[in-house]
Design a protein around this motif. Sequence first.
Motif, PDB file in Angstrom:
ATOM      1  N   ASN A   2       0.842  -1.187   0.000  1.00  0.00           N
ATOM      2  CA  ASN A   2       0.000   0.000   0.000  1.00  0.00           C
ATOM      3  C   ASN A   2       0.884   1.246   0.000  1.00  0.00           C
ATOM      4  OD1 ASN A   2      -2.101   1.737   0.118  1.00  0.00           O
ATOM      5  ND2 ASN A   2      -2.841   1.072   2.118  1.00  0.00           N
ATOM      6  N   LEU A   3       1.217   1.728  -1.171  1.00  0.00           N
ATOM      7  CA  LEU A   3       2.071   2.904  -1.299  1.00  0.00           C
ATOM      8  C   LEU A   3       1.276   4.198  -1.380  1.00  0.00           C
ATOM      9  CD1 LEU A   3       4.642   1.505  -3.881  1.00  0.00           C
ATOM     10  CD2 LEU A   3       4.924   1.711  -1.423  1.00  0.00           C
ATOM     11  N   GLU A   4      -0.040   4.113  -1.551  1.00  0.00           N
ATOM     12  CA  GLU A   4      -0.863   5.309  -1.719  1.00  0.00           C
ATOM     13  C   GLU A   4      -0.914   6.164  -0.470  1.00  0.00           C
ATOM     14  OE1 GLU A   4      -4.648   3.842  -2.860  1.00  0.00           O
ATOM     15  OE2 GLU A   4      -3.992   3.268  -4.854  1.00  0.00           O
ATOM     16  N   ASN A   5      -0.777   5.557   0.704  1.00  0.00           N
ATOM     17  CA  ASN A   5      -0.949   6.283   1.956  1.00  0.00           C
ATOM     18  C   ASN A   5       0.342   6.878   2.509  1.00  0.00           C
ATOM     19  OD1 ASN A   5      -3.685   5.673   1.922  1.00  0.00           O
ATOM     20  ND2 ASN A   5      -3.344   3.740   2.978  1.00  0.00           N
ATOM     21  N   LEU A   6       1.421   6.819   1.755  1.00  0.00           N
ATOM     22  CA  LEU A   6       2.677   7.406   2.203  1.00  0.00           C
ATOM     23  C   LEU A   6       2.596   8.927   2.153  1.00  0.00           C
ATOM     24  CD1 LEU A   6       5.265   5.136   0.352  1.00  0.00           C
ATOM     25  CD2 LEU A   6       4.672   5.075   2.762  1.00  0.00           C
ATOM     26  N   SER A   7       3.419   9.584   2.946  1.00  0.00           N
ATOM     27  CA  SER A   7       3.462  11.048   2.898  1.00  0.00           C
ATOM     28  C   SER A   7       4.087  11.493   1.583  1.00  0.00           C
ATOM     29  CB  SER A   7       4.276  11.591   4.075  1.00  0.00           C
ATOM     30  OG  SER A   7       5.650  11.299   3.897  1.00  0.00           O
ATOM     31  N   LYS A   8       3.862  12.751   1.230  1.00  0.00           N
ATOM     32  CA  LYS A   8       4.380  13.230  -0.049  1.00  0.00           C
ATOM     33  C   LYS A   8       5.905  13.258  -0.064  1.00  0.00           C
ATOM     34  CE  LYS A   8       4.060  18.208   0.735  1.00  0.00           C
ATOM     35  NZ  LYS A   8       3.495  19.442   0.225  1.00  0.00           N
ATOM     36  N   THR A  40       1.178   2.631 -10.566  1.00  0.00           N
ATOM     37  CA  THR A  40      -0.248   2.511 -10.251  1.00  0.00           C
ATOM     38  C   THR A  40      -0.480   2.360  -8.757  1.00  0.00           C
ATOM     39  OG1 THR A  40      -0.257   0.111 -10.575  1.00  0.00           O
ATOM     40  CG2 THR A  40      -0.813   1.487 -12.481  1.00  0.00           C
ATOM     41  N   LYS A  41       0.475   1.809  -8.036  1.00  0.00           N
ATOM     42  CA  LYS A  41       0.335   1.662  -6.583  1.00  0.00           C
ATOM     43  C   LYS A  41       0.709   2.943  -5.844  1.00  0.00           C
ATOM     44  CE  LYS A  41      -1.278  -2.331  -6.532  1.00  0.00           C
ATOM     45  NZ  LYS A  41      -2.679  -2.482  -6.185  1.00  0.00           N
ATOM     46  N   LEU A  42       1.604   3.739  -6.412  1.00  0.00           N
ATOM     47  CA  LEU A  42       2.054   4.966  -5.768  1.00  0.00           C
ATOM     48  C   LEU A  42       1.036   6.085  -5.917  1.00  0.00           C
ATOM     49  CD1 LEU A  42       4.658   5.526  -4.221  1.00  0.00           C
ATOM     50  CD2 LEU A  42       5.646   6.428  -6.301  1.00  0.00           C
TER      51      LEU A  42
END
Length: 91
Positions: A2-8, A40-42
Motif C-alpha cells: 500500500n504505497l498510496e498512503n505514504l506522505s508526499k 499505479t500503486k504509488l
Amino acid sequence: MNLENLSKNKKLVLSLIFDAIGMITFVDIIWAPVSGYLMTKLYKGRKGKIGGVFSFIEEAIPGFDIIPTFTIMWFYTYVFQTKKEETMIEV
C-alpha cells in the motif's frame, strides 16, 4: 503493498530511487513492467493508471531511460495539481 498512503516526502524519495533504478540500462526488461505496477500503486486513480502505462512504455523503449517519470508524476500531483486547485477555489 500500500504505497498510496505514504506522505508526499516519502513518495518523493521513492520516486527518485525508482527513477535512478530506471536509468540502469540492463534492467529494462525486468524494470519496465515493475515500474508500471509501482506507478499505479504509488498514485491512485486515473492518473496512476495513465502514469503506469507511460512509465512502462518509457522504460521499454531503449534510449528513453533518462526521463524521470516518477519524479514528474510527483511534481504533477503535489505541485502543479495543488496550484490548479488553489486557483479554482479563488474564483
